[in-house]
Design an enzyme around this catalytic site. Structure first.
Site, PDB file in Angstrom:
ATOM      1  CG  ASN A  84      -1.964   1.097   1.162  1.00 28.24           C
ATOM      2  OD1 ASN A  84      -1.864   2.012   0.350  1.00 28.24           O
ATOM      3  ND2 ASN A  84      -2.938   1.046   2.032  1.00 28.24           N
ATOM      4  CG  ASP A  85       1.604   3.059   3.659  1.00 31.34           C
ATOM      5  OD1 ASP A  85       0.550   3.599   3.274  1.00 31.34           O
ATOM      6  OD2 ASP A  85       1.752   2.582   4.801  1.00 31.34           O
TER       7      ASP A  85
END
Lengths: 105, 467
Positions: B393-394
């Protein structure tokens, strides 16, 4: 101040070794590729087991009835040996994975 | 003569450590390097066992008893450990290394305060340093282990103003240490040595408490370097060159990895230690509020992958949690069979320790030349048809590049939107560890495929097989 001089005098060569090992260590380890960082860490675990040598020296010099020192030394040897054996064995297991894949790929 | 041979052996042992690490610079020679370092260690241990010592009682029975017990435990655990559990194992054994240095330093100090041996002030300083660093490494690693194993949830033990408390605790610990030095030898100093040890252990625990989640790779690396330093300090106490060399090498490895992990997140070490992403990204999150995400069906996704020329997978921690590496490799095999070129883009902080994702994929039989690091991956992405983000995600958040208000702004990321298509496999729209919204999910090129990573990938294999 006297004690600092005495200390420096006594450890002069060892401090040399320390300094150069720091430089060498950074030089060598910065070349380890990202792919191998986990094996590097488990291998480092194994090498940090080198403290077992201190435990061996401790026990060898302890009086046979000095159970406190013997006990501490025994604990040290167990802790160090776990690290040495586990570290090298598990690193080997991981590195085999990388080698096996080389042949397939 | 015997002493000469044994000293020479120790020298060879130290050399083997360095050369072994040098061979780790390539996956092809790495295995030889590990074996070489192991041989070096064996030589050093044998030499230390045989080293002539006048009038020493030797007590070999104790030594061999300990070696057999420790060796047995080490061997069994090395054989049984799962690759996914590697971060836990490295943590726990790292802690044992620190504990070993503590035991050695404590044995010297007990003998000193008991009047059995003499120590210059410099040696006492080093012994106390070994206690402090080794102690912090021990309890810190044990807590890191408990967190990684899921025995303790992140943040549950954090006290209000925890960082301030930590600084105070460290100051008290150092204060006790310095006061202890001014006392010289005596019963009070003896007692305070135990107090100092207790405070060091407490500090190690308290220091790791607020850190968790995506910061685990930094903590593990840092604790690894502490263990090395405590071993080096023990080497100084025992005037033993090879312990010093080994300890420093481990310290250097841990330090380098710590720096690399911090760089990979564009955060300073201090920032990681003080802990947690703050609420800085709130404005960004709300601005994204009512955008729509596009979903894609399993069938569509399978077709897109199957008829691509080049596919890149971006695996993240979510992949490891779902234990989906092997299924991912199945998808890879099916695509390769159809002539699709498949690569993996590995962000440095993917997984829970440095390089963890590489090992997990290697275990799933993915050949390492298919694993691209950050720079190579970003170079390859613009020429890629479909990127599949699995459980990351990040590390694929464009806010890191174009939103100065984002807490992860400046973090080096995988620029997956350079590819023609992006498919994101995700459990739900919940934000990642950093708790910030990811504009990638609303990007024109992005399609979402919701569900458990392993399930989704299995469905994809089924769909691809029907094509």
């Amino acid at each position: 101040m006297e004690s600092v001089y005495a200390f420096f005098d006594q450890y002069y060569l060892l401090l040399f070794l320390l300094l150069f090992t720091v430089l060498l260590g950074f030089e060598v380890i910065s070349k380890v590729p990202t792919v191998l960082h986990t094996p590097l860490m488990s291998g480092a675990n194994a090498i940090s087991g080198v403290v077992i040598l201190g435990a061996i020296l401790l026990i060898r010099q302890a009086a046979p009835d000095d159970y406190l020192t013997l006990g501490l030394g025994l604990l040290g040897i167990i802790l160090g040996m776990v690290n040495v054996v586990d570290g090298f064995a598990v690193t080997e297991r991981m590195l085999v994975l990388f080698r096996k894949n080389k042949k397939d790929g | 003569m015997t002493t000469f041979v044994l000293q020479l052996a120790t020298l060879i042992g130290a050399f083997a450590f360095v050369w072994g690490l040098r061979l780790l610079s390539s996956p092809d020679s790495a295995r030889r390097g590990n074996i070489l370092a192991g041989v070096g260690m064996t030589i050093a241990i044998i030499a230390t066992l045989l080293l002539p010592m006048e009038g020493a009682p030797n007590n070999y029975a104790w030594i061999f008893g300990g070696m057999i017990a420790g060796g047995g435990v080490g061997w069994v655990s090395a054989r049984r450990i799962q690759m996914t559990a590697m971060p836990q194992m490295v943590s726990i054994f790292n802690g044992l290394g620190g504990a070993c240095a503590v035991v050695l330093a404590m044995a010297e100090l007990i003998a000193y305060y008991g009047g059995d041996n003499q120590m210059a002030t410099g040696q006492v300083v080093i012994a106390l340093l070994a206690l402090l660093i080794g102690g912090v490494s021990f309890t810190g690693s044990m807590l890191a282990f408990a967190k990684l194993q899921g025995l303790i949830w992140d943040n549950t033990l954090t006290l209000p103003r925890h960082n301030v408390l930590n600084i105070i605790l460290l100051a008290i610990t150092l204060g006790v240490g310095i006061y202890l030095l001014t006392l010289g030898n005596g019963p009070l100093a003896n007692t305070l040595a135990y107090v100092f040890l207790g405070l060091s252990l407490l500090y190690g625990f308290s220091f790791v408490i607020p850190i968790g989640g995506a910061d685990m790779p930094v903590v593990i690396s840092l604790l690894n370097s502490f263990t090395g330093l405590s071993a080096a300090a023990a080497g100084l106490i025992y005037n033993n060159q090879i312990m010093l060399v080994g300890g420093i090498l481990v310290g250097a490895a841990g330090t380098i990895l710590t720096v690399l992990m911090c760089e990979a997140m564009n955060r300073s070490l201090l920032n990681v230690l003080i802990g947690g992403f703050g609420g800085g990204g709130a404005s960004t999150a709300s601005a994204q509020g009512d955008q729509v995400v596009k979903e894609v069906s399993h069938n569509d996704a399978a077709i897109r992958l199957f008829y691509s020329d080049r596919v890149v997978f971006v695996p993240g921690y979510g992949l490891a949690v779902a234990q989906a590496q092997k299924v991912l490799k199945e998808v890879d095999d099916l695509l390769e069979a159809n002539g699709v070129e498949v690569k993996y883009a590995i962000h440095p902080v993917a997984g829970r320790m440095p390089g963890h994702m590489n090992v997990l994929l290697a275990e799933a039989d993915v050949p390492y030349p298919k694993l691209l690091d950050l720079d190579d991956a970003n170079a390859a992405l613009s020429d890629t048809d479909v990127v599949v983000v699995v459980g990351a995600n990040d590390v694929v958040n464009p806010a890191a590049e174009d939103d100065p208000g984002s807490p992860i702004y400046g973090m080096p990321i995988l620029r997956v939107w350079d590819a023609k298509n992006v498919i994101v496999l995700k459990r739900s729209m919940r934000p990642g560890y950093a708790g910030i919204q990811n504009p990638l999910f609303f990007h024109d090129k992005t399609n979402m495929l919701f569900g458990d990573a392993k399930d989704t990938l299995s469905k994809l294999t089924e769909e691809i097989k029907t094509l």
